[in-house]
Write a protein that holds these residues in place. Structure first.
Motif, mmCIF file in Angstrom:
data_model
loop_
_atom_site.group_PDB
_atom_site.id
_atom_site.type_symbol
_atom_site.label_atom_id
_atom_site.label_comp_id
_atom_site.label_asym_id
_atom_site.label_seq_id
_atom_site.Cartn_x
_atom_site.Cartn_y
_atom_site.Cartn_z
ATOM 1 N N TYR A 86 0.936 11.031 -12.553
ATOM 2 C CA TYR A 86 0.121 12.040 -11.874
ATOM 3 C C TYR A 86 0.744 12.508 -10.558
ATOM 4 O O TYR A 86 0.836 13.719 -10.301
ATOM 5 N N GLY A 87 1.167 11.560 -9.728
ATOM 6 C CA GLY A 87 1.726 11.936 -8.429
ATOM 7 C C GLY A 87 2.978 12.779 -8.557
ATOM 8 O O GLY A 87 3.208 13.703 -7.775
ATOM 9 N N GLY B 277 -6.861 12.434 -6.287
ATOM 10 C CA GLY B 277 -6.526 11.389 -7.245
ATOM 11 C C GLY B 277 -5.472 10.414 -6.776
ATOM 12 O O GLY B 277 -5.073 9.525 -7.531
ATOM 13 N N MET B 278 -5.007 10.550 -5.536
ATOM 14 C CA MET B 278 -3.962 9.659 -5.033
ATOM 15 C C MET B 278 -4.564 8.498 -4.257
ATOM 16 O O MET B 278 -5.606 8.635 -3.609
ATOM 17 N N ASN B 279 -3.882 7.351 -4.302
ATOM 18 C CA ASN B 279 -4.301 6.223 -3.476
ATOM 19 C C ASN B 279 -3.726 6.381 -2.066
ATOM 20 O O ASN B 279 -3.034 7.367 -1.774
ATOM 21 N N ALA B 280 -3.999 5.414 -1.199
ATOM 22 C CA ALA B 280 -3.598 5.534 0.211
ATOM 23 C C ALA B 280 -2.092 5.657 0.368
ATOM 24 O O ALA B 280 -1.601 6.471 1.159
ATOM 25 N N ASP B 281 -1.336 4.857 -0.385
ATOM 26 C CA ASP B 281 0.130 4.904 -0.274
ATOM 27 C C ASP B 281 0.677 6.237 -0.770
ATOM 28 O O ASP B 281 1.587 6.811 -0.162
ATOM 29 N N GLU B 282 0.120 6.730 -1.874
ATOM 30 C CA GLU B 282 0.564 8.016 -2.412
ATOM 31 C C GLU B 282 0.214 9.154 -1.462
ATOM 32 O O GLU B 282 0.997 10.099 -1.301
ATOM 33 N N SER B 283 -0.943 9.077 -0.817
ATOM 34 C CA SER B 283 -1.337 10.107 0.155
ATOM 35 C C SER B 283 -0.378 10.129 1.341
ATOM 36 O O SER B 283 0.002 11.199 1.831
ATOM 37 N N HIS C 23 -9.119 14.395 1.884
ATOM 38 C CA HIS C 23 -8.649 13.206 2.581
ATOM 39 C C HIS C 23 -8.433 13.544 4.059
ATOM 40 O O HIS C 23 -7.468 14.238 4.404
#
Length: 260
Positions: free
Chosen positions: A160-161, A187-193, A217
């Motif tokens: 997805y990312g 749809g991203m987690n904290a690290d992906e953001s 976010h």
């Protein structure tokens, strides 16, 4: 020239968009200055994506005016917006999933290809030269987003990312002056953001673009945007720096101190 003396690259004046009896955008004003990163925030249904759709010609505003680099684009069509230098991503990723990663970007690069239909049909030297240059440019954009090793993979096979990054690479391949990002961190987690924030910063530092982004976010907005607008039921609730908006009484009251 100082920024306060510059003309905005994008300006919306008293813009309205109605769907039946619902005002999705209600007397909306916006000024986005060149080379800035500007945020639109607010809950689902606040009118943010509708604003993007009126800028890019998917919808036509019922009232008001929209200007891009001083040109009235209120009734522009989507292909005309792209030709002027307005590119966008979508809340729901829209890639050619059955084509390769590289081909998704090549298609976008071809918007500026300089060859005729006869050149293409007969595969004349002009066509072959432009095709070679286009493929090289596509690979440059894939290098920027870190997807060169995935160039021959199907777009639909990407995580997805990576699909988000490919969509941004494809938008950048049209050589935009204004890039509209619709919830890039969805749809991203904290690290992906966090990785996305650094990626957008690199894009902004590398290319002479202005970015207008919709985002939920607040950490992404705080780290990227100089100015932002908070929307509520199609109306502007607050405008200013991120810190000003976060401490605005109307915003706090509307969202009960919660994350936007």
């Amino acid at each position: 020239m100082s920024e306060d003396r510059q003309e905005p690259i994008l300006e919306m004046k008293n813009v309205e968009k109605h769907f039946g009896g619902v005002r999705a955008i209600d007397e909306f004003d916006l000024k986005v200055m060149p080379r800035s990163i500007y945020g639109l925030i607010g809950p689902n249904g606040a009118g943010k994506t509708t604003i993007f759709n009126t800028i890019t010609g998917i919808y036509t505003a019922d009232n008001g005016q929209i200007f891009f680099q001083g040109k009235d684009i209120t009734r522009i069509r989507p292909h005309e917006a792209a030709e002027l230098g307005i590119a966008r991503t979508f809340q729901n990723i829209r890639l050619f999933g059955n084509l390769s990663v590289k081909m998704n970007v090549i298609i976008a690069c071809n918007m500026h290809a300089k060859y005729g239909i006869v050149d293409a049909l007969l595969r004349l030297p002009r066509y072959r030269q432009v095709s070679k240059e286009t493929e090289e440019r596509a690979m440059q954009f894939l290098e920027i987003v870190g997807l060169t090793d995935k160039a021959d993979d199907l777009a639909s096979s990407l995580p997805y990312g990576h699909q988000r990054k490919l969509e941004i690479a494809r938008a950048m391949a049209t050589e935009p002056k204004l890039l509209l990002l619709d919830e890039p961190a969805a749809g991203m987690n904290a690290d992906e953001s966090l990785e996305l924030v650094e990626f957008v910063k690199r894009l902004h530092d590398t290319y002479p673009i202005t970015i207008l982004m919709i985002e939920h976010h607040m950490d992404v907005v705080t780290n990227l945007c100089g100015q932002c607008t908070v929307l509520d039921f199609g109306k502007t609730l607050a405008q200013g720096t991120v810190e000003e908006v976060k401490h605005n009484d109307a915003v706090i009251a509307a969202y009960l101190g919660g994350e936007l």
